[in-house]
Design a protein around this motif. Structure first.
Motif, mmCIF file in Angstrom:
data_model
loop_
_atom_site.group_PDB
_atom_site.id
_atom_site.type_symbol
_atom_site.label_atom_id
_atom_site.label_comp_id
_atom_site.label_asym_id
_atom_site.label_seq_id
_atom_site.Cartn_x
_atom_site.Cartn_y
_atom_site.Cartn_z
ATOM 1 N N ALA A 51 -1.934 -113.052 113.053
ATOM 2 C CA ALA A 51 -1.618 -113.341 114.457
ATOM 3 C C ALA A 51 -0.921 -112.146 115.110
ATOM 4 O O ALA A 51 -1.254 -111.767 116.241
ATOM 5 N N ARG A 52 0.010 -111.543 114.394
ATOM 6 C CA ARG A 52 0.719 -110.378 114.958
ATOM 7 C C ARG A 52 -0.182 -109.154 115.014
ATOM 8 O O ARG A 52 -0.226 -108.446 116.015
ATOM 9 N N LYS A 53 -0.910 -108.904 113.936
ATOM 10 C CA LYS A 53 -1.756 -107.701 113.836
ATOM 11 C C LYS A 53 -2.866 -107.698 114.884
ATOM 12 O O LYS A 53 -3.174 -106.663 115.461
ATOM 13 N N THR A 54 -3.465 -108.869 115.116
ATOM 14 C CA THR A 54 -4.586 -108.949 116.054
ATOM 15 C C THR A 54 -4.149 -109.421 117.442
ATOM 16 O O THR A 54 -4.989 -109.705 118.289
ATOM 17 N N GLN A 56 -2.923 -112.247 118.366
ATOM 18 C CA GLN A 56 -3.447 -113.587 118.636
ATOM 19 C C GLN A 56 -2.359 -114.648 118.491
ATOM 20 O O GLN A 56 -2.621 -115.765 118.046
ATOM 21 N N ILE A 57 -1.139 -114.297 118.865
ATOM 22 C CA ILE A 57 -0.043 -115.266 118.834
ATOM 23 C C ILE A 57 -0.238 -116.211 120.014
ATOM 24 O O ILE A 57 -0.393 -115.778 121.149
ATOM 25 N N LEU A 60 0.114 -122.665 120.642
ATOM 26 C CA LEU A 60 -0.336 -123.630 119.646
ATOM 27 C C LEU A 60 0.082 -123.180 118.250
ATOM 28 O O LEU A 60 0.612 -123.962 117.457
ATOM 29 N N GLY A 61 -0.132 -121.917 117.945
ATOM 30 C CA GLY A 61 0.260 -121.375 116.645
ATOM 31 C C GLY A 61 1.763 -121.409 116.442
ATOM 32 O O GLY A 61 2.246 -121.734 115.345
ATOM 33 N N ILE A 62 2.516 -121.104 117.502
ATOM 34 C CA ILE A 62 3.973 -121.129 117.421
ATOM 35 C C ILE A 62 4.459 -122.537 117.102
ATOM 36 O O ILE A 62 5.458 -122.716 116.409
#
Length: 174
Positions: A51-54, A56-57, A60-62
């Motif tokens: 998520a951090r690298k791409t 894409q945070i 919903l993920g949080i």
């Protein structure tokens, strides 16, 4: 649905799988249960990294990431309580904290408030809970004493998290 969130969703599948294996009569079931816990932990690290690298945070993920962590921990500590490896009071302290965190996060999310990702103290607490689990699962000495110190740390971490939520949402109101 992005890949990190999909990996997070897979972690929810590990919960009933862990419980099935823990309470089974399979040869080496405790080692298999530990393997499932490790796999859940590794996928937790992987989804966060991706998520951090791409970049894409997502909200919903949080919300889902800590929910998956907390539900897995609840399942594990419930299995430890049922099997007599921890006391009722230790389990109660853990369940109360995790249930409160889940409910508060859900309320914040559904009211349109911002949630905050896990901080360094939350990550440290999670790592120490995993270490405690191994001590407890294999009946190592002083495991429950170590558990109580991690429980205290988890409450301090929760207080810090709540203060962060207040700060983030206080700024939103201005």
């Amino acid at each position: 649905m992005n890949l990190p969130n999909l990996i997070t969703l897979v972690r929810f599948v590990f919960i009933p799988l862990y419980l099935f294996v823990f309470f089974s009569d399979l040869p080496g079931h405790m080692y298999w249960a530990v393997g499932i816990i490790l796999l859940a932990g590794l996928t937790d690290v992987l989804d966060g990294y991706l998520a951090r690298k791409t970049k894409q945070i997502t909200q919903l993920g949080i919300m889902l990431d800590p929910l998956a962590d907390k539900l897995m921990m609840i399942a594990i500590f419930l299995s430890l309580l049922i099997s007599g490896k921890i006391s009722f009071w230790a389990a109660f302290a853990i369940f109360f904290r995790d249930f409160t965190m889940i409910v508060c996060s859900a309320i914040f999310h559904f009211r349109g408030k911002k949630t905050v990702p896990a901080n360094i103290f939350g990550k440290l607490t999670t790592v120490l809970f995993y270490l405690t689990l191994f001590l407890l699962l294999f009946d190592l000495p002083n495991a429950e004493t170590f558990l109580w110190s991690v429980i205290v740390l988890s409450y301090i971490t929760s207080l810090i998290y709540m203060l962060q939520l207040k700060t983030v949402n206080g700024r939103m109101m201005q």
